[in-house]
Design an enzyme around this catalytic site. Structure first.
Site, PDB file in Angstrom:
ATOM      1  CG  HIS A   1      -0.333   8.352   4.576  1.00 51.47           C
ATOM      2  ND1 HIS A   1      -0.345   6.986   4.656  1.00 51.47           N
ATOM      3  CD2 HIS A   1       0.427   8.622   5.630  1.00 51.47           C
ATOM      4  CE1 HIS A   1      -0.474   6.956   5.548  1.00 51.47           C
ATOM      5  NE2 HIS A   1       0.370   7.149   6.161  1.00 51.47           N
TER       6      HIS A   1
ATOM      7  CG  HIS B   1       4.207   5.619   7.277  1.00 46.75           C
ATOM      8  ND1 HIS B   1       4.381   5.668   8.694  1.00 46.75           N
ATOM      9  CD2 HIS B   1       3.109   6.193   7.411  1.00 46.75           C
ATOM     10  CE1 HIS B   1       3.646   6.310   9.466  1.00 46.75           C
ATOM     11  NE2 HIS B   1       2.295   6.665   8.127  1.00 46.75           N
TER      12      HIS B   1
ATOM     13  CG  HIS C   1      -1.882  -1.654   0.809  1.00 46.11           C
ATOM     14  ND1 HIS C   1      -2.690  -0.984   0.586  1.00 46.11           N
ATOM     15  CD2 HIS C   1      -2.508  -1.535   2.048  1.00 46.11           C
ATOM     16  CE1 HIS C   1      -4.047  -2.420   0.787  1.00 46.11           C
ATOM     17  NE2 HIS C   1      -3.563  -2.920   1.829  1.00 46.11           N
TER      18      HIS C   1
END
Length: 202
Positions: free
Chosen positions: A124, A122, A96
């Site tokens: 997004h 991470h 993802h």
């Protein structure tokens, strides 16, 4: 590089007691997804695994939407106190999105005398947090953990410049969670002089 990123003058600092998310939790990307109408999408995450129940019962979930007038302006917090340093890390593609996990000590963030060690970064895309109804192209989440298990995450919002970055096109997939209710949480808008604005959700 054909494209460029412009860092928004906004840093989101979220402090919580949530456990650190590890790459092992995402090994099988078929278990869940970000698709709103899917039977494995955000509306069903809390039912897919007994360890994910907090997705439907929690009152301190992120991301949140921030609006003018919601935050109390403070100036005593000052700049973020960070002491980062080069360290070995592992880049993980968990289906993802992508995640960078530090193997060695990469430094820390200090909040009110407590050190939170940098554990993970991470991405997004688009940004998860929204400001006055608007999101931006990318949000980088820097995840820290204290010795007693408390978490502190810094979110930095970015806006894409002209052109297209092939790396981001390939790996920064649509992986943004839906906006969550504030549930009465206090939001502080830190304005330490002319430095970048910090929104702190406690």
């Amino acid at each position: 590089m054909k494209g460029s990123l412009f860092c928004a003058l906004l840093i989101l600092l979220v402090v919580s007691h949530s456990p650190l998310t590890t790459s092992q939790e995402y090994d099988d990307e078929r278990e869940w997804n970000y698709q709103k109408d899917s039977d494995r999408g955000p509306e069903h995450w809390g039912d897919l695994n007994e360890n994910w129940t907090i997705c439907k019962t929690g009152f301190r979930q992120s991301p949140i939407e921030l609006w003018d007038g919601w935050a109390d302006v403070v100036r005593h917090i000052g700049e973020l106190q960070t002491r980062y340093k080069p360290a070995n890390a592992t880049l993980v593609n968990w289906g993802h999105g992508i995640m960078l996990n530090w193997v060695d000590d990469a430094g820390s963030l200090n909040i009110d005398g407590t050190d939170y060690k940098l554990k993970q970064v991470h991405w997004h895309s688009p940004s998860e947090h929204r400001i006055n109804g608007w999101g931006v192209d990318l949000e980088v989440r820097m995840v820290h953990q204290s010795s007693d298990g408390r978490m502190a995450a810094i979110g930095i919002l970015y806006k894409m410049g002209f052109g297209e970055d092939p790396f981001l096109k390939e790996y920064a997939k649509s992986n943004a969670r839906p906006i969550q209710p504030l549930y009465g949480r206090e939001v502080l808008l830190n304005e330490p002089g002319y430095h970048p604005t910090t929104l702190q959700s406690i």
